[in-house]
Motif scaffolding. Sequence first.
Motif, PDB file in Angstrom:
ATOM      1  N   GLN A   1      -2.950 -12.115 -49.368  1.00 31.32           N
ATOM      2  CA  GLN A   1      -2.814 -13.378 -48.632  1.00 31.32           C
ATOM      3  C   GLN A   1      -3.819 -13.494 -47.483  1.00 31.32           C
ATOM      4  N   SER A   2      -4.962 -12.848 -47.639  1.00 26.91           N
ATOM      5  CA  SER A   2      -6.010 -12.905 -46.607  1.00 26.91           C
ATOM      6  C   SER A   2      -6.880 -14.126 -46.877  1.00 26.91           C
ATOM      7  N   ARG A   3      -6.421 -15.272 -46.418  1.00 30.44           N
ATOM      8  CA  ARG A   3      -7.045 -16.543 -46.768  1.00 30.44           C
ATOM      9  C   ARG A   3      -8.117 -16.992 -45.783  1.00 30.44           C
ATOM     10  N   GLU A   4      -8.083 -16.498 -44.577  1.00 32.64           N
ATOM     11  CA  GLU A   4      -9.013 -16.998 -43.555  1.00 32.64           C
ATOM     12  C   GLU A   4     -10.403 -16.384 -43.709  1.00 32.64           C
ATOM     13  N   ILE A   5     -11.410 -17.209 -43.443  1.00 30.77           N
ATOM     14  CA  ILE A   5     -12.790 -16.743 -43.439  1.00 30.77           C
ATOM     15  C   ILE A   5     -13.529 -17.487 -42.336  1.00 30.77           C
ATOM     16  N   HIS A   6     -14.259 -16.749 -41.512  1.00 32.67           N
ATOM     17  CA  HIS A   6     -15.003 -17.354 -40.410  1.00 32.67           C
ATOM     18  C   HIS A   6     -16.024 -18.353 -40.945  1.00 32.67           C
ATOM     19  N   PHE A   7     -16.269 -19.395 -40.177  1.00 32.91           N
ATOM     20  CA  PHE A   7     -17.192 -20.453 -40.589  1.00 32.91           C
ATOM     21  C   PHE A   7     -18.555 -19.884 -40.994  1.00 32.91           C
ATOM     22  N   ASP A   8     -19.123 -19.014 -40.144  1.00 33.56           N
ATOM     23  CA  ASP A   8     -20.440 -18.445 -40.452  1.00 33.56           C
ATOM     24  C   ASP A   8     -20.374 -17.499 -41.649  1.00 33.56           C
ATOM     25  N   SER A   9     -19.271 -16.745 -41.777  1.00 34.28           N
ATOM     26  CA  SER A   9     -19.109 -15.859 -42.932  1.00 34.28           C
ATOM     27  C   SER A   9     -19.016 -16.662 -44.218  1.00 34.28           C
ATOM     28  N   CYS A  10     -18.384 -17.820 -44.136  1.00 39.32           N
ATOM     29  CA  CYS A  10     -18.286 -18.707 -45.292  1.00 39.32           C
ATOM     30  C   CYS A  10     -19.673 -19.170 -45.719  1.00 39.32           C
TER      31      CYS A  10
END
Length: 314
Positions: free
Chosen positions: A90-99
């Motif tokens: 459930q690790s859904r978050e990703i930083h904007f720059d990492s995305c």
Amino acid sequence: MPFANGTCFKPWVFTLIGIPGLESVQHWVGIPFFISFILATFGNALLVTIIRIEHSLHEPMYIFLAVLAATDLGLTFCITPKMLAIFWLQSREIHFDSCLIQMYFTHTFQCMESGILLAMAFDRYVAICEPLRHSAILTKKVLITIIMAVTIRASIIIIMCPLLIKLRLKHFRTTVISHSYCEHMAVVKLAAENVRVNKAYGLFVAFSVLGFDVIFIFLSYAFIFQAVFKLPQKEARFKAFNTCTAHIFVFLQFYILTFFTSFIHRFGFNVAPYVHILLSNLYLLVPPLLNPIVYGVKTKQIREGVIKMFTRKG
């Protein structure tokens, strides 16, 4: 980050849904994806290793194949670990720059794969249509130049996709990406601004890379088939054609998946969202899984290299 009453904002973190509509069964969906990841990693790493250590495979066709396998490894590691983290942890978050970084490398490796398939078609064209000049045309210097050109083209043409998002799009309606990785159009569609430039550049990349490569691959094989059918002996025709079958299969499965996925993504308005996402995932994960299998089955020298390597270890 809160989002209410139509407020638009610059996000710091995106949330990847995974596969919309299948959230309750994603942990089961992750099992075949994990198996594919392991097999693709093992198969492509084995291909690179065999071609590197076996001097008999230091020929243009196998060097291009090693680059293709390395590209498939890069593509697999770009998206699958995060995808499995979404499905299982459930690790859904990703930083904007990492995305944006994930987007850049994913599409760069896709672009490189297309370029390498074109280079392999050119190698088969020279081998069949100009067999006596093959070693003189495809020298070591030419091989390095082709591989560098494919890499530079992909790196430069794709960099504008994340840059245009970073520099042009300041306001987003939501931070929720209905996808399992940071795909270009999936992120662009979240913007609350005019995205015509971003969409236009995405189409430009598709047509200038995939369209260009497909045209020249078809031309290469038109000349190849013409030369093959002119051979006087049936055995010679079969042998010449057999050297191309693995590449033809890899080429067809890559581009058919590419264009089918793109068509569904842009025009399949009545198709369920989870179908879009599953097709996008398969489009990226199936070629790295199948390529080493196809070349391993169809190429005698690679099979012998595998046997020799494991026999030596034994």
